[in-house]
Design an enzyme around this catalytic site. Structure first.
Site, PDB file in Angstrom:
ATOM      1  N   ASP A 293       0.851  -1.192   0.000  1.00 27.64           N
ATOM      2  CA  ASP A 293       0.000   0.000   0.000  1.00 27.64           C
ATOM      3  C   ASP A 293       0.887   1.242   0.000  1.00 27.64           C
ATOM      4  O   ASP A 293       2.053   1.190   0.423  1.00 27.64           O
ATOM      5  CB  ASP A 293      -0.924  -0.001   1.220  1.00 27.64           C
ATOM      6  CG  ASP A 293      -1.900   1.172   1.239  1.00 27.64           C
ATOM      7  OD1 ASP A 293      -2.379   1.559   0.150  1.00 27.64           O
ATOM      8  OD2 ASP A 293      -2.169   1.711   2.331  1.00 27.64           O
ATOM      9  N   HIS A 294       0.318   2.339  -0.455  1.00 28.55           N
ATOM     10  CA  HIS A 294       1.003   3.629  -0.403  1.00 28.55           C
ATOM     11  C   HIS A 294       0.670   4.323   0.921  1.00 28.55           C
ATOM     12  O   HIS A 294      -0.492   4.644   1.175  1.00 28.55           O
ATOM     13  CB  HIS A 294       0.566   4.524  -1.569  1.00 28.55           C
ATOM     14  CG  HIS A 294       1.127   4.110  -2.888  1.00 28.55           C
ATOM     15  ND1 HIS A 294       0.391   4.117  -4.050  1.00 28.55           N
ATOM     16  CD2 HIS A 294       2.363   3.669  -3.234  1.00 28.55           C
ATOM     17  CE1 HIS A 294       1.141   3.705  -5.054  1.00 28.55           C
ATOM     18  NE2 HIS A 294       2.338   3.430  -4.588  1.00 28.55           N
ATOM     19  N   TYR A 467      -5.040   4.519   0.325  1.00 28.73           N
ATOM     20  CA  TYR A 467      -6.053   3.535  -0.062  1.00 28.73           C
ATOM     21  C   TYR A 467      -5.729   2.870  -1.402  1.00 28.73           C
ATOM     22  O   TYR A 467      -6.551   2.819  -2.299  1.00 28.73           O
ATOM     23  CB  TYR A 467      -7.452   4.167  -0.091  1.00 28.73           C
ATOM     24  CG  TYR A 467      -7.744   5.095   1.061  1.00 28.73           C
ATOM     25  CD1 TYR A 467      -7.371   4.751   2.360  1.00 28.73           C
ATOM     26  CD2 TYR A 467      -8.366   6.322   0.866  1.00 28.73           C
ATOM     27  CE1 TYR A 467      -7.622   5.601   3.429  1.00 28.73           C
ATOM     28  CE2 TYR A 467      -8.627   7.173   1.931  1.00 28.73           C
ATOM     29  CZ  TYR A 467      -8.253   6.808   3.211  1.00 28.73           C
ATOM     30  OH  TYR A 467      -8.503   7.654   4.268  1.00 28.73           O
ATOM     31  N   HIS A 468      -4.506   2.343  -1.492  1.00 29.68           N
ATOM     32  CA  HIS A 468      -4.071   1.649  -2.706  1.00 29.68           C
ATOM     33  C   HIS A 468      -3.610   0.218  -2.404  1.00 29.68           C
ATOM     34  O   HIS A 468      -2.540  -0.188  -2.858  1.00 29.68           O
ATOM     35  CB  HIS A 468      -2.926   2.411  -3.375  1.00 29.68           C
ATOM     36  CG  HIS A 468      -3.296   3.775  -3.854  1.00 29.68           C
ATOM     37  ND1 HIS A 468      -2.354   4.750  -4.122  1.00 29.68           N
ATOM     38  CD2 HIS A 468      -4.499   4.339  -4.123  1.00 29.68           C
ATOM     39  CE1 HIS A 468      -2.972   5.853  -4.529  1.00 29.68           C
ATOM     40  NE2 HIS A 468      -4.272   5.617  -4.529  1.00 29.68           N
ATOM     41  N   PRO A 469      -4.379  -0.579  -1.648  1.00 28.39           N
ATOM     42  CA  PRO A 469      -3.931  -1.948  -1.384  1.00 28.39           C
ATOM     43  C   PRO A 469      -3.851  -2.764  -2.663  1.00 28.39           C
ATOM     44  O   PRO A 469      -4.701  -2.657  -3.547  1.00 28.39           O
ATOM     45  CB  PRO A 469      -5.010  -2.495  -0.440  1.00 28.39           C
ATOM     46  CG  PRO A 469      -6.224  -1.673  -0.717  1.00 28.39           C
ATOM     47  CD  PRO A 469      -5.701  -0.302  -1.065  1.00 28.39           C
TER      48      PRO A 469
END
Length: 545
Positions: A293-294, A467-469
Site C-alpha cells: 500500500d502507499h 487507499y491503494h492496497p
C-alpha cells in the site's frame, strides 16, 4: 441453482464493471455480476467531492481497518473500500494516474508475458475518453471520461512555481511520455460529475438481456467439482443462494475481498486455512500475502493566503459553493482528492521518481474529516514503490467476519530513507521563493522534527493510507504467485482473479486507472481463450478440463 450463466463475475467495482461490459458485448455470452453492496443511487456518489460523505459510511463503504501496526506507532489505519456498484471508483478521489512505463516493463521482466508498457498502453487508451483529445498516449471515445480539473486556487499555483524553483520540471501530462514533474491532476469526471466504472461501463451494458446484475449479494465461497470452479455460494437478503458458471468464475473483489473469498473456499496457505477451521482444497501459499500500500506522510502548512478551509468554514461562502455547483457545475464541489501532483525523487541517487505528492488547498486531521478552522494547505508525500509487505488472512470459517489486515508499514528498513527524503523535499518546496512568503508555519508534523530519526518518527505518527492496497493474489510463475500471466489461478481450472490483487508490485501512482486497464486486458484474454467454443464445445470443455 438460482442462476446459470457462462461467466460469473464476483464484485462490481473498478474491474468488475469493465468485465461485465466487455464480456456481455457478445450476445451469446450469458453474464452474471454479483455485488455485495447496493445501487449507486446516493447523490453524493456523483458529486466529485462527495467522498467526504461516502467514505466511512457503512452503507457504501466496507470500512476496513488494519490491525494495530508498529510501523505507524501502533495505530490502526482506516481502509475505505467501495461497497456499492462501481466499488471504490464510486468513492475514490477521482485521480487518473497510470504509473510509470518501468512499472509494467518490470512486471514483464518478472516473467509475465504480455504485460510490458507497450502491451498495456493500448488498453489504457481503449478505455479512455480524454478531454484533451487523442494522442500517442491518450484515447477518445472510450467509456471512461478523463478531464482536467474545474477548480484552481492561488495557493496551488504558488506550490507549482515553488516546485519548479527547486528543480522539479513542469509536466502538463504525467500520463504521457514521462511521469516526472509537477502539474495539475487529471480526473475521472465529466462536466462536474464523477465518472465511475458503474456509470461509464456498467450503466450502458445493463440494457443487454444477457447481463444479470444482482446487488446485496455477498459471495461466501467458490463451488468446485474436483479442481474446477463451477459457481459460487452467496447471501442475498439473508437467503443463501447458489449460481453456476458454465465457462468461468472471475473474482474481481479487490485486494482484500479476492484473497478472503479464495481462503474461505479452501484456497490459500494451508496453515492459515487450518487455523481458521477451513478445509484445505488447494494449498496455495501466496494467497493473501505480498500486500502493499502507499503510505502518505501528511504535512500541513498554515498560510497567510486564504485557502479552501476559509470557504468551507464560512456560512455564506459555503452557500456560494453550493450555488456554483448547482448552477454551473463548478467550484469546490468539483474538487478531486488533490489538485497538484508531483512525481520526483527522494534523493539524487534515485534512478527514477520514487515519491509522489498530493497537494490540496485545504487541510483536515485526516481524509473525510472537517477542515481546520484556519487557512492551510496539505502536501502529502508517499513512497511510490514500498518494499514493506503485509498480508490479508481470514480469522475464522465465518465468511462475514473481516479478515486480519496486516499492512506492516515501514517494516522494511529500505523504506525509511525514502519517506525521510520525501519530508525533506516537501520542506524545500515550502521554503522556495514562490511559496515561503505565503506560509506562516508548519502545523504538521512541526519544525521540532529535524533529524532523520525524528522525521522517521513523524512519518510513523502523521501518516495515513492513500487507499491503494494491492498484490495479494499476485501474478507470476514462482511458488508464491497466485495467478499466471493470463490471470488464471495456478493449479485450478475455470477460475481467474482480475483486480489490484494481481499486481506483482504496486504501480508508481494511484491504482484506479491501472485496475481498469487490467480488466480491459483480462476481458480480451478471456474472450480469446473461449472464442472458439460454441455452446456444445463448452459442455465438452467442462467435462474434460
Amino acid at each position: 441453482m438460482d442462476h446459470e450463466v457462462d461467466y460469473l463475475i464476483v464484485g462490481a467495482g473498478s474491474a468488475g464493471c469493465v468485465l461485465a461490459n466487455r464480456l456481455s458485448a457478445d450476445a451469446r455470452n450469458a453474464v452474471l455480476l454479483l455485488e455485495a453492496g447496493g445501487e449507486d443511487n446516493n447523490p453524493w456518489i456523483h458529486v466529485p467531492v462527495g467522498y467526504f460523505k461516502t467514505m466511512h459510511n457503512p452503507a457504501l463503504d466496507w470500512c476496513y481497518r488494519t490491525d494495530p501496526d508498529e510501523g505507524v506507532a501502533g495505530r490502526q489505519i482506516d481502509w475505505p473500500r467501495g461497497k456499492v456498484l462501481g466499488g471504490s471508483s464510486s468513492l475514490n478521489g477521482l485521480l487518473y494516474v497510470r504509473g510509470q512505463r518501468e512499472d509494467y516493463d518490470r512486471w514483464a521482466a518478472l516473467g509475465n508475458r504480455g504485460w510490458s508498457y507497450a502491451e498495456v498502453l493500448p488498453y489504457f487508451r481503449k478505455s479512455e475518453d480524454q478531454e484533451r483529445g487523442a494522442s500517442t498516449w491518450h484515447g477518445v471515445g472510450g467509456p471512461l471520461k478523463v478531464s482536467d480539473l474545474r477548480l484552481r486556487r492561488p495557493i496551488a499555483d504558488h506550490f507549482i512555481a515553488a516546485a519548479q524553483e527547486i528543480g522539479i520540471p513542469l509536466n502538463d501530462d504525467y500520463n504521457g511520455a514521462v511521469q516526472e514533474g509537477v502539474g495539475y491532476f487529471q480526473q475521472t469526471a465529466y462536466k462536474g460529475f464523477r465518472w465511475s466504472t458503474a456509470k461509464g461501463f456498467l450503466k450502458p451494458a445493463r440494457k443487454r438481456s444477457n447481463l444479470i446484475v444482482q446487488t446485496r449479494a455477498q459471495v461466501c465461497r467458490i463451488l468446485f467439482e474436483g479442481r474446477r470452479a463451477v459457481g459460487v455460494e452467496y447471501l442475498q437478503d439473508g437467503v443463501r443462494k447458489r449460481a453456476r458458471a458454465r465457462v468461468e468464475v472471475i473474482l474481481a473483489s479487490g485486494a482484500i475481498g479476492s484473497p478472503q473469498i479464495l481462503q474461505h473456499s479452501g484456497i490459500g496457505p494451508a496453515h492459515v486455512l487450518r487455523n481458521a477451521g477451513v478445509p484445505v482444497l488447494h494449498d496455495l501459499p501466496g494467497v493473501g500475502q505480498n500486500l502493499q500500500d502507499h503510505l502518505q506522510v501528511r504535512l500541513v502548512f498554515r498560510t497567510r493566503e486564504r485557502t479552501l478551509n476559509d470557504e468551507v468554514n464560512h456560512p455564506l461562502r459555503k452557500a456560494w459553493i453550493g450555488l456554483q455547483y448547482a448552477l454551473w457545475r463548478t467550484g469546490p464541489l468539483t474538487l478531486a482528492a488533490s489538485q497538484v501532483a508531483v512525481f520526483t525523487r527522494s534523493s539524487p541517487a534515485a534512478e527514477r521518481p520514487d515519491i509522489q505528492f498530493h497537494m490540496q488547498p485545504l487541510s483536515a486531521d485526516k481524509p473525510g474529516h472537517g477542515a481546520h478552522p484556519f487557512s492551510a494547505f496539505t502536501a502529502s508525500v508517499c513512497q511510490l514503490r514500498p518494499h514493506s509487505r503485509g498480508s490479508v488472512e481470514i480469522r475464522s470459517a465465518d465468511p462475514l467476519q473481516y479478515p486480519a489486515i496486516r499492512a506492516n508499514y515501514l517494516s522494511d528498513p529500505r523504506d525509511h530513507p525514502v519517506v525521510i527524503g520525501g519530508i525533506r523535499v516537501a520542506r524545500r518546496i515550502a521554503a522556495a521563493p514562490s511559496l515561503a512568503p505565503h506560509i506562516v508555519s508548519e502545523f504538521v508534523p512541526g519544525a521540532q522534527y529535524q533529524s532523520d530519526a525524528e522525521l522517521l518518527d513523524a512519518a510513523r505518527q502523521f501518516s495515513q493510507s492513500i487507499y491503494h492496497p494491492a498484490g495479494t493474489c499476485r501474478m507470476g510463475r514462482d511458488a508464491m504467485a497466485v495467478v499466471d500471466d493470463r490471470l488464471r489461478v495456478h493449479g485450478l481450472a475455470a477460475l481467474r482473479v482480475v483486480d489490484a490483487s494481481i499486481m506483482p508490485e504496486l504501480v508508481s501512482g494511484n491504482t484506479n486507472a491501472p485496475v481498469i486497464m487490467i480488466a480491459e486486458k483480462a476481458a480480451d484474454m478471456i474472450l480469446e481463450d473461449h472464442s472458439a467454443l460454441a455452446p456444445p464445445q463448452r459442455e465438452y470443455a467442462e467435462a474434460h478440463p
